[in-house]
Motif scaffolding. Sequence first.
Motif, short mmCIF file in Angstrom:
data_model
loop_
_atom_site.label_atom_id
_atom_site.label_comp_id
_atom_site.label_asym_id
_atom_site.label_seq_id
_atom_site.Cartn_x
_atom_site.Cartn_y
_atom_site.Cartn_z
N GLU A 37 0.46 -0.76 0.44
CA GLU A 37 -0.05 -0.12 -0.15
C GLU A 37 0.81 1.50 0.29
OE1 GLU A 37 -3.53 0.18 -0.62
OE2 GLU A 37 -3.24 -1.45 -1.07
N MET A 38 1.79 1.42 0.90
CA MET A 38 3.31 2.28 0.90
C MET A 38 3.33 2.36 -0.43
SD MET A 38 4.73 1.69 3.83
CE MET A 38 5.55 3.57 4.38
N ALA A 305 -2.37 9.93 4.32
CA ALA A 305 -2.23 9.01 4.22
C ALA A 305 -1.30 8.21 4.55
CB ALA A 305 -2.28 9.22 2.22
N ILE A 306 -0.11 7.94 3.96
CA ILE A 306 1.01 7.25 4.86
C ILE A 306 1.05 6.97 6.16
CG2 ILE A 306 3.52 6.72 5.33
CD1 ILE A 306 3.86 8.34 2.56
N LEU A 310 0.53 3.70 8.52
CA LEU A 310 1.03 3.14 9.54
C LEU A 310 -0.04 2.65 10.98
CD1 LEU A 310 4.49 5.09 8.66
CD2 LEU A 310 4.31 2.34 8.30
N ASN A 311 -1.01 4.20 10.77
CA ASN A 311 -1.94 4.14 12.33
C ASN A 311 -2.16 2.16 12.03
OD1 ASN A 311 -0.38 6.81 13.71
ND2 ASN A 311 -1.70 7.69 12.77
N ILE A 312 -3.38 2.58 10.72
CA ILE A 312 -3.74 1.82 10.99
C ILE A 312 -3.10 -0.35 11.28
CG2 ILE A 312 -5.44 -0.10 8.95
CD1 ILE A 312 -6.62 2.57 8.32
N VAL A 313 -2.09 0.12 10.36
CA VAL A 313 -0.81 -1.26 10.42
C VAL A 313 -0.51 -1.56 11.67
CG1 VAL A 313 1.22 -2.16 9.71
CG2 VAL A 313 -0.50 -1.01 7.77
N GLN A 314 -0.37 -0.27 12.63
CA GLN A 314 0.02 -0.67 13.76
C GLN A 314 -0.90 -1.20 14.90
OE1 GLN A 314 1.10 3.46 15.77
NE2 GLN A 314 2.72 2.38 17.21
#
Length: 500
Positions: A37-38, A305-306, A310-314
């Motif tokens: 996604e990144m 967006a990034i 990253l917050n969602i992934v964390q």
Amino acid sequence: MFMNNNSVWSITLAKCAAIVMTGLFLFLGIEYYKDSEMQAVADRATKTQKRLIALEQATFKATSDTIAALIFDERLKKLLYRLQQGEVTPEAARAKLLARYRPIYEKLRRHDLRHLQFHLPDGRSLLRVHQPDKFGDSLLSIRPSITALVEKHKPLYGFEIGRYLGAYRAIYPLFYRKKYVGSVELSFTFCVMKKALEHVGGGNTHYYLALNLERLKESADWKELHVYRRCYVDPTFVIRESVVDSCKVLRETGYRTKLLPYREFSVILKAPSLNHYNIVSFIPLKSIDGSYVGYYIVINKDNGAIANLLNIVQIAEIALALVVLVALLLVLMIHIYRMKAHAANIDPMTNIYNRRGCMSRLGNGNKRFALIFIDIDKFKQINDTYGHEKGDEVIKTVARIISTHIRKEDIFCRYGGDEFLLFIANASHEQARKIAEKLRKHIDIHRFDGVEDVTVSIGIAIRQRNESIGSLINRADKNLYRAKSGGRNRVIVDDDAEEA
């Protein structure tokens, strides 16, 4: 048979390993999702920048065409024609061109025009309006665009490195009475594009031009190279000294890579001094002749967006860690429960089922099976003669011998003291007798450590329809009593008892 402690631990450890492996697999999946996604965000940003750069190049072309249509008229073409015919000397032609175009150039320079230059048909410089004292030098060896123009007589547009460094050029062939009489060139610096593009980006995007140092050395005057500094990413490329210090994202992150061979790519970087991410795009710069001479380096501030990704992934990784931890705790709790249940059903001395465990395994069904009731002969005498410790060793050895020679599905337990019960499913009188005789012989021939003449007596009963376990045990016990009364170290089955 039964499940020993090692088996319980093995299953528990296998479950824990499966949970950890599943968690690791999901973690790697989350990381793959994050990276993909990144990269997708970076790729979209790079495509947008490519379109903006292409649009700005089209704007340069349109602007150059407009200027050319306004100032390169028949009067100019006629003068160059007369020069070719020898009617005007080169000095006179230069003077006329300078007198006419110097004021125009000065006005256009305030609107970012860099160079205005006239060429002779053979590729020599007739007049550099921006540097009128420099003329007569051939450009064919250092300017592929001039060579192509002399050969094909068609307008050319694009970036090119020349004697006085690189610029975006628009070169037009000039004709008078269908005769090629020379060419004229307009050029703009990259700073013009940089200013326009960064204005569109609202200050969140910065553009830099990194040129291949070897390509610069091939064409540019070495005295002009002092305006460049080595590119931090790859020292084989250089950037204008006036802007290189503003590339702090590249410098502070320490990002380095080989920029050759030329390829389009992007990376996401975060400098320690900044609280936001930056998408850095590397877009190859193609020269007029189709070869690559450098890169556009575009540093685009992330719009959130990034950071959101990253917050969602964390959050997903924390949730996964909690799920794995809870699952491991649950497995361990189940293990502890089973171990306690196991301990309640297992005889601690022999590590086989005790009476409670045996009855639990048998259940309340009406299954048909044979019961082999085993008792160690003269066990009180063994205890009295050799001591209780030796007696315990005899019990454990007998249990181990029997366990070794029966099937996994058979139910074997210590009934109490030196008595054992062995339940064998769907066994006839004859089958039960053979199994019991085999066990009796193995025990008889075994040499017990420090104890002589250990034997067992065995009574067998076959369960009848709807018979209770207690009734079955009583009948087997009676046959065991008959075996002992008959001289010990023998097997008595229901049939034998009936015949007696």
